[in-house]
Design a protein around this motif. Structure first.
Motif, PDB file in Angstrom:
ATOM      1  N   LYS A 433       0.834  -1.212   0.000  1.00  0.00           N
ATOM      2  CA  LYS A 433       0.000   0.000   0.000  1.00  0.00           C
ATOM      3  C   LYS A 433       0.863   1.255   0.000  1.00  0.00           C
ATOM      4  CE  LYS A 433      -3.562   2.452   2.624  1.00  0.00           C
ATOM      5  NZ  LYS A 433      -2.770   3.703   2.718  1.00  0.00           N
ATOM      6  N   ALA A 434       1.936   1.243   0.785  1.00  0.00           N
ATOM      7  CA  ALA A 434       2.817   2.409   0.853  1.00  0.00           C
ATOM      8  C   ALA A 434       3.456   2.688  -0.507  1.00  0.00           C
ATOM      9  CB  ALA A 434       3.891   2.194   1.914  1.00  0.00           C
ATOM     10  N   SER A 438       2.682   6.005  -2.733  1.00  0.00           N
ATOM     11  CA  SER A 438       3.788   6.852  -3.195  1.00  0.00           C
ATOM     12  C   SER A 438       3.703   7.094  -4.699  1.00  0.00           C
ATOM     13  CB  SER A 438       5.126   6.197  -2.843  1.00  0.00           C
ATOM     14  OG  SER A 438       6.209   6.949  -3.341  1.00  0.00           O
ATOM     15  N   ASP A 439       3.379   6.046  -5.452  1.00  0.00           N
ATOM     16  CA  ASP A 439       3.259   6.187  -6.903  1.00  0.00           C
ATOM     17  C   ASP A 439       2.131   7.148  -7.277  1.00  0.00           C
ATOM     18  OD1 ASP A 439       5.354   4.504  -7.379  1.00  0.00           O
ATOM     19  OD2 ASP A 439       4.135   2.751  -7.848  1.00  0.00           O
ATOM     20  N   VAL A 440       1.018   7.056  -6.548  1.00  0.00           N
ATOM     21  CA  VAL A 440      -0.097   7.967  -6.817  1.00  0.00           C
ATOM     22  C   VAL A 440       0.290   9.386  -6.415  1.00  0.00           C
ATOM     23  CG1 VAL A 440      -2.481   8.545  -6.191  1.00  0.00           C
ATOM     24  CG2 VAL A 440      -1.845   6.165  -6.602  1.00  0.00           C
ATOM     25  N   ALA A 441       0.935   9.530  -5.262  1.00  0.00           N
ATOM     26  CA  ALA A 441       1.334  10.856  -4.780  1.00  0.00           C
ATOM     27  C   ALA A 441       2.314  11.527  -5.730  1.00  0.00           C
ATOM     28  CB  ALA A 441       1.953  10.741  -3.393  1.00  0.00           C
ATOM     29  N   HIS A 442       3.213  10.735  -6.320  1.00  0.00           N
ATOM     30  CA  HIS A 442       4.181  11.270  -7.276  1.00  0.00           C
ATOM     31  C   HIS A 442       3.618  11.313  -8.698  1.00  0.00           C
ATOM     32  CE1 HIS A 442       6.888  10.345  -3.905  1.00  0.00           C
ATOM     33  NE2 HIS A 442       7.723  11.198  -4.448  1.00  0.00           N
ATOM     34  N   ARG A 443       2.359  10.926  -8.822  1.00  0.00           N
ATOM     35  CA  ARG A 443       1.641  10.918 -10.100  1.00  0.00           C
ATOM     36  C   ARG A 443       2.320  10.007 -11.129  1.00  0.00           C
ATOM     37  NH1 ARG A 443      -1.105  16.236 -12.028  1.00  0.00           N
ATOM     38  NH2 ARG A 443       0.947  16.747 -12.803  1.00  0.00           N
ATOM     39  N   ALA A 472      -8.860   1.136   1.273  1.00  0.00           N
ATOM     40  CA  ALA A 472      -7.685   1.922   0.880  1.00  0.00           C
ATOM     41  C   ALA A 472      -7.829   2.371  -0.575  1.00  0.00           C
ATOM     42  CB  ALA A 472      -6.410   1.101   1.077  1.00  0.00           C
ATOM     43  N   ARG A 473      -8.665   3.372  -0.798  1.00  0.00           N
ATOM     44  CA  ARG A 473      -8.887   3.844  -2.164  1.00  0.00           C
ATOM     45  C   ARG A 473      -7.642   4.562  -2.683  1.00  0.00           C
ATOM     46  NH1 ARG A 473     -11.943   7.510  -3.076  1.00  0.00           N
ATOM     47  NH2 ARG A 473     -12.254   8.331  -0.986  1.00  0.00           N
ATOM     48  N   TYR A 474      -7.341   4.314  -3.957  1.00  0.00           N
ATOM     49  CA  TYR A 474      -6.089   4.789  -4.534  1.00  0.00           C
ATOM     50  C   TYR A 474      -5.958   6.318  -4.516  1.00  0.00           C
ATOM     51  CZ  TYR A 474      -6.112   0.006  -6.417  1.00  0.00           C
ATOM     52  OH  TYR A 474      -6.174  -1.357  -6.551  1.00  0.00           O
ATOM     53  N   GLY A 475      -7.055   7.018  -4.736  1.00  0.00           N
ATOM     54  CA  GLY A 475      -6.975   8.476  -4.836  1.00  0.00           C
ATOM     55  C   GLY A 475      -7.325   9.203  -3.563  1.00  0.00           C
ATOM     56  N   ALA A 476      -7.388   8.496  -2.426  1.00  0.00           N
ATOM     57  CA  ALA A 476      -7.898   9.092  -1.189  1.00  0.00           C
ATOM     58  C   ALA A 476      -7.074  10.285  -0.726  1.00  0.00           C
ATOM     59  CB  ALA A 476      -7.946   8.033  -0.088  1.00  0.00           C
TER      60      ALA A 476
END
Length: 605
Positions: A433-434, A438-443, A472-476
């Motif tokens: 999940k982490a 991180s991948d979503v946060a860094h786009r 744990a939704r990806y875009g939360a």
């Protein structure tokens, strides 16, 4: 005798030419000489999954694997039913709930008349009262549509009520009645949701074995792991480990291994990564068939599979995009051979009525998503259409191996319950999940409508919608930023604003202006060009920064701007220092969640 060349022995003689073409394109894109690239430049295009599997850009006869047995044959990779009705395909399922049994009955009968072919019914705290089960199922033809119950801790009471209904029901072939009682004690322990205990589930299974209908008492719910952030291999491996725990408990209670295997079914999440989903369901059958083989009953290793579209991939922002996500997920599950598929309504991540559309509309869209795939795209007419695909076969094999490895790690810890108590499961899934967060946060991973192409004009969410539900939704993380923006809007009448300062002509600055506007909007920040905001972002080309950035920074500071950022890399203004140097940099791979959160804080949101 002449020595054979590589092209003579290579099963794909055209591969060398393709590789040369790849090298040429990559060299041009990276502005280097082709000779500077690795010997296998195509590997630069490979993608690594959260399970550490490598997805190559091209699959050829080099990747060919032995052909799998036909559907209905061990190890059931190609499907468990050799004679599945091609006119039906998989079963189209819908979830039903609500305390009004008569209303639920009307909903069920309406859905069955409009394309649904399987019913998933919430009971007790999750739907109709146990005593209302007969009313909810009035007019239901048990032999035509599989029935799954979700009664949580009331599973035994619900089963007793259902068995009473079945005893009074007449059917030509009792075995045609397919019922799942939905007991999930082990996976509910992980998810922290209420369910009957393991002893209760075993007792329920013992009753089910004695029935003349086809009844399975236990559902091994891999969705519990998926919704906590698990990778595909972790979801499969943990589910198989839980399945083994059930088998041990059943056989310890005196069940024959064949009867024990016959009491289990599996439920997995289907995501919008269609090929991963196809491979997941194929790999799951292979894994459980291997378990049955080791247990000495390979003929009973074909456990039914339920698929439900992922709740973790669903977004609250721009939720209409969820229709596309669930279409891909349903496609993957159906092609992958799931027996029953449930598509969540596109607004499932939101409270009822949040979008001011009716429940009937949302359910119709979910139902018709599957019907279009079956009735218009004819996906059910071919069993396992991915068979023989070098990519699908390779991904299936590698995913199965990785899932088996995770299951063995759980077994080495003492089995599912021991691994759960030790925190092993939670720890491994949290690591995945982490990485995803991180991948979503860094786009690096796009969530359309959330961290890419957001719509700032959307109506703010209600307080009920902002509450978390454990998935744990990806875009939360980005949606939490948008919630802060909404609160600022409610208090101030406008959204938090940042000023964009384009440098040079439009041809030079347009790319970075567009990028920055999109990035800011993903955090709920409006980009404007007029003076006023205390934060500004310079947008231009690297060349333009070399001549104009320092002066622009000074001018903005003199105008009262407290924070000046630059859209681009730090190296573009490496020579600037002091008051001429920007306070920060906006780049494509920065931690956007952290950066945007900081900006919102500075803006008072």
């Amino acid at each position: 005798m002449p020595i054979a060349s590589d092209s003579d022995t290579d099963p794909v003689p055209e591969y060398a030419a393709w590789r040369k073409g790849v090298a040429g394109v990559l060299a041009k894109a990276r502005r280097v000489d082709a000779s500077d690239l690795p010997d296998e430049p195509e590997k630069l295009l490979a993608v690594t999954t959260y399970d550490g599997l490598t997805v190559n850009p091209l699959y050829t006869r080099r990747d060919e694997l032995p052909e799998q047995p036909l559907p209905g044959q061990f190890p059931y990779v190609r499907g468990g039913d050799a004679t599945r009705d091609v006119h039906r395909g998989w079963y189209v399922s819908q979830r039903f709930g609500g305390a009004d049994a008569k209303a639920v009955n009307a909903d069920i009968l309406f859905a069955l008349d409009n394309g649904v072919s399987a019913v998933w019914l919430g009971v007790a705290e999750r739907g109709v009262p146990v005593e209302g089960l007969g009313t909810a199922l009035q007019g239901f033809l048990y032999e035509l549509a599989p029935l799954t119950l979700d009664a949580g801790p009331a599973a035994n009471e619900a089963a007793a009520q259902l068995f009473s209904l079945l005893d009074a029901y007449e059917a030509p072939q009792r075995k045609d009645i397919r019922v799942s009682l939905g007991a999930t004690p082990l996976t509910s322990l992980f998810a922290g949701t209420q369910a009957i205990d393991l002893d209760g589930a075993i007792a329920l299974a013992q009753q089910s074995v004695a029935r003349t209908e086809t009844v399975r008492a236990i559902t091994v719910c891999g969705v519990a792991f998926h919704n906590s952030g698990a990778s595909d291999a972790q979801e499969l491996g943990a589910a198989v480990a839980a399945g083994l725990e059930y088998l041990r408990a059943l056989t310890d209670a005196g069940a024959d291994i064949a009867d024990a295997l016959g009491q289990l079914e599996f439920r997995f999440a289907a995501t919008d990564d269609q090929f991963e989903t196809i491979a997941k369901f194929r790999a799951a059958r292979k894994l459980w068939a291997r378990v049955a083989h080791v247990c000495g009953a390979p003929a009973f290793g074909n456990a039914p599979q339920q698929a439900i579209t992922s709740a973790a991939m669903m977004s609250q922002r721009d939720p209409w995009v969820n229709m596309l996500r669930t279409t891909l997920a349903a496609f993957g599950a159906g092609v992958g051979g799931a027996d029953i598929v449930t598509v969540l309504p596109f607004d499932d991540a939101l409270p009822a009525g949040e979008l001011e559309v009716s429940k009937a509309f949302s359910e119709r869209m979910a139902r018709n998503t599957q019907l279009l795939l079956l009735e218009e795209s004819h996906l059910g007419h071919v069993q396992d259409p991915g068979a023989g695909s070098w990519y699908v076969e390779s991904l299936t094999e590698e995913l199965a191996a990785k899932a088996w490895e995770f299951m063995q790690e759980i077994e080495a810890a003492g089995g599912y319950l021991a691994a759960l108590q030790q925190g092993l499961l939670a720890e491994r899934i949290a690591e995945t999940k982490a990485k995803r967060d991180s991948d979503v946060a860094h786009r690096k991973t796009a969530v359309t409508g959330v961290n890419e192409f957001p719509n700032l004009s959307e109506k703010p969410l209600s307080e009920a919608a902002r509450a978390t539900n454990g998935t744990a939704r990806y875009g939360a993380a980005f949606e939490a930023l948008r919630n802060r923006s909404d609160a600022y809007l409610a208090a101030n009448g406008v959204r938090p604003r940042v000023r964009l300062v384009p440098l040079g002509p439009v041809a030079e600055n347009n790319v970075r202006v567009t990028f920055t506007t999109n990035l800011l909007a993903s955090g709920g920040i409006e980009a404007v060009t007029e003076a006023g905001p205390s934060i500004a972002v310079l947008c231009g080309s690297d060349t333009r920064y070399g001549t104009d950035a320092g002066a622009a920074v000074r001018e903005l500071r003199a105008a009262g701007v407290t924070t000046v950022l630059l859209a681009g890399p730090e190296k573009a203004v490496a020579e600037l220092s002091g008051a001429d140097r920007p306070d920060g940099f906006v780049t494509a791979r920065m931690d956007a969640v952290a950066a945007l959160s900081g900006l919102l804080e500075k803006l008072g949101a």
